[in-house]
Design a protein around this motif. Sequence first.
Motif, PDB file in Angstrom:
ATOM      1  N   LEU B  82      -6.420  10.793   0.001  1.00 14.40           N
ATOM      2  CA  LEU B  82      -5.631  10.326  -1.139  1.00 14.40           C
ATOM      3  C   LEU B  82      -5.041  11.490  -1.912  1.00 14.40           C
ATOM      4  O   LEU B  82      -3.935  11.411  -2.440  1.00 14.40           O
ATOM      5  CB  LEU B  82      -6.491   9.458  -2.060  1.00 14.40           C
ATOM      6  N   THR B  87       2.911  12.285  -5.032  1.00 10.86           N
ATOM      7  CA  THR B  87       2.972  11.106  -5.914  1.00 10.86           C
ATOM      8  C   THR B  87       4.044  10.118  -5.490  1.00 10.86           C
ATOM      9  O   THR B  87       3.853   8.908  -5.523  1.00 10.86           O
ATOM     10  CB  THR B  87       3.263  11.557  -7.361  1.00 10.86           C
ATOM     11  N   ILE B  90       3.084   7.627  -2.602  1.00  6.74           N
ATOM     12  CA  ILE B  90       1.954   6.701  -2.728  1.00  6.74           C
ATOM     13  C   ILE B  90       2.409   5.259  -2.546  1.00  6.74           C
ATOM     14  O   ILE B  90       1.802   4.471  -1.828  1.00  6.74           O
ATOM     15  CB  ILE B  90       1.247   6.868  -4.085  1.00  6.74           C
ATOM     16  N   VAL B  94       1.086   2.437   0.198  1.00 10.97           N
ATOM     17  CA  VAL B  94       0.410   1.184  -0.135  1.00 10.97           C
ATOM     18  C   VAL B  94       1.149   0.004   0.480  1.00 10.97           C
ATOM     19  O   VAL B  94       0.552  -0.939   0.978  1.00 10.97           O
ATOM     20  CB  VAL B  94       0.300   1.028  -1.666  1.00 10.97           C
ATOM     21  N   ILE B 109     -11.257   3.098  -4.090  1.00 10.89           N
ATOM     22  CA  ILE B 109     -10.807   3.646  -5.372  1.00 10.89           C
ATOM     23  C   ILE B 109     -11.879   3.471  -6.433  1.00 10.89           C
ATOM     24  O   ILE B 109     -12.228   4.400  -7.171  1.00 10.89           O
ATOM     25  CB  ILE B 109      -9.485   2.979  -5.819  1.00 10.89           C
ATOM     26  N   GLN B 126      -3.467   6.881 -10.181  1.00  8.58           N
ATOM     27  CA  GLN B 126      -2.125   6.654  -9.645  1.00  8.58           C
ATOM     28  C   GLN B 126      -2.183   5.672  -8.478  1.00  8.58           C
ATOM     29  O   GLN B 126      -1.371   4.753  -8.384  1.00  8.58           O
ATOM     30  CB  GLN B 126      -1.516   7.961  -9.153  1.00  8.58           C
ATOM     31  N   TRP B 127      -3.163   5.886  -7.596  1.00  2.35           N
ATOM     32  CA  TRP B 127      -3.319   4.975  -6.462  1.00  2.35           C
ATOM     33  C   TRP B 127      -3.676   3.577  -6.948  1.00  2.35           C
ATOM     34  O   TRP B 127      -3.213   2.576  -6.419  1.00  2.35           O
ATOM     35  CB  TRP B 127      -4.402   5.508  -5.519  1.00  2.35           C
ATOM     36  N   LYS B 130      -0.621   1.586  -8.032  1.00  3.24           N
ATOM     37  CA  LYS B 130       0.198   1.068  -6.939  1.00  3.24           C
ATOM     38  C   LYS B 130      -0.530  -0.027  -6.170  1.00  3.24           C
ATOM     39  O   LYS B 130       0.055  -1.024  -5.755  1.00  3.24           O
ATOM     40  CB  LYS B 130       0.567   2.207  -5.971  1.00  3.24           C
TER      41      LYS B 130
END
Lengths: 369, 150
Positions: B82, B87, B90, B94, B109, B126-127, B130
């Motif tokens: 990850l 950025t 990402i 996803v 996560i 951030q992940w 999304k």
Amino acid sequence: MSYHSFLLEPISCHAWNKDRTQIALCPNNHEVHIYKKDGNNWSKIHVLKEHNGQVTGIDWAPESNRIVTCGTDRNAYVWTLKGDVWKPTLVILRINRAARCVKWSPKENKFAVGSGSRLISVCYFEQDNDWWVCKHIKKPIRSTILCLDWHPNNVLLAAGSCDFKCRIFSAYIKEVEEKPAPTAWGSKMPFGEVMFESTGTSGWVHGVCFSDSGNRVAWASHDSTVAVAEGGKTAVCASLTSETLPLLCVTFITENSLVAAGHDCYPVLFVYDSNKAAMSFGGKLDVPKQSAQKGMTARERFQNLDKKATTDSKEAVLESVHKNSISQISILNGGKAQCAKFCTTGMDGGMAIWDVKTLESAMKDLKIV
Amino acid sequence: MSKNTVSDRFRKVDVDEYDENKFVDEEDGGENQLGPDEAEVDSLIRSGNLMGALQAVLKNPPINTKNQNVKEQAEDLMLKVLSSFKTSDIEKAVQSLDKTGVDLLMKYIYRGFERPSDNSSAILLQWHEKALSAGGVGSIVRVLTARKTV
């Protein structure tokens, strides 16, 4: 589609009478209130006070006009209308935890109560002793039974439980009925036999429903999934994960379509395709309110940025009809085969009646098969 | 009465173990789940094939095993993958996952949130943003209600 706000407290449970002119509901306390519809208003005509704990389940038998209620005081009462007064009869359930849900069987000669004592009490009336007697289904239930639904043959009972499983039991009582004919779920049905047990979904099973023919059973579970199982040599299960909060109640409105509602405060439609053994999301069934988009001044924008860290002008108000979770859904007209109207009650103390035809025409792409 | 009040060893007894009604999860044979293949994932990261690395690290999740080491290794590997994404990539990554993939990603996560290290939380957030737009609140509910998780 109409919405009526009965109370400020949540409506724990409700039940309609046969011609849908009266509704019995529990206003989150020890009583049951019966409201009668006159014109556009609802007036309270009866208050049933007998329980010592919150009433968790109410069911109104349409043909025999009897109400059965169960509560956290570990009791169930069967109420019969004598003249103008509802008279209770105590039913000893032999449970040592609260009762959670109750349902009359289709022929109204038995009812089943699900409880926190990890068992289901199936009660029937014994003519000789003039008394309601109950039999227990214990194995293999390992946690509270949250919801029940009867199969149209009056023998099979679907139960959703906190041990993450939906099961179909046989509740065959030889004293009140004959041996049932074989069904899609099996042919040998001694009392307490497990005809089907679900696998795969995790999460408490909040709502369970048989389809009109009884060949399909649907359940909604706390991991935001809905699943349908079709009986047969080997039961075929299809489940759908949803992107919303968990659903609390589910019902079939035709043989292939389900309506479910829950913590997201609006009913949703699901369609089951038996050829592909798959479920799909049909649509959100709430009438959208056309809110006027007012322009934002620069000052408002900065204020929003300061207060909420965003320049979005969306207000924090729910746009759905119900302002809190919907806890129960019941069919008003048309039965489970061709439902025309259904009713939802929730934790906002309100009851909404939804008309299937108007919903179909109001939302494009909504297909109820 | 005064004899037993000196010792407080009784406070360490787990009374739930002795409850005969205690709910025990069904055992699924998970002893042979080894988690994602470390070598494969490493080589994919080094070669720059980050999408492939993501797919590889999501394979074979150590869900059923009770071996904590395997789970920690899988989580560390996941964090490596990850963090190596830019950025702007990402979102695409996803989108390339299917529903079960998004659910599994969400599980990793949240596992990563449990043990934050220097920069991990920022990347994971951030992940998370999304993955949330792809999987909705339902995927978070599934992380919370899963009995067996990574």
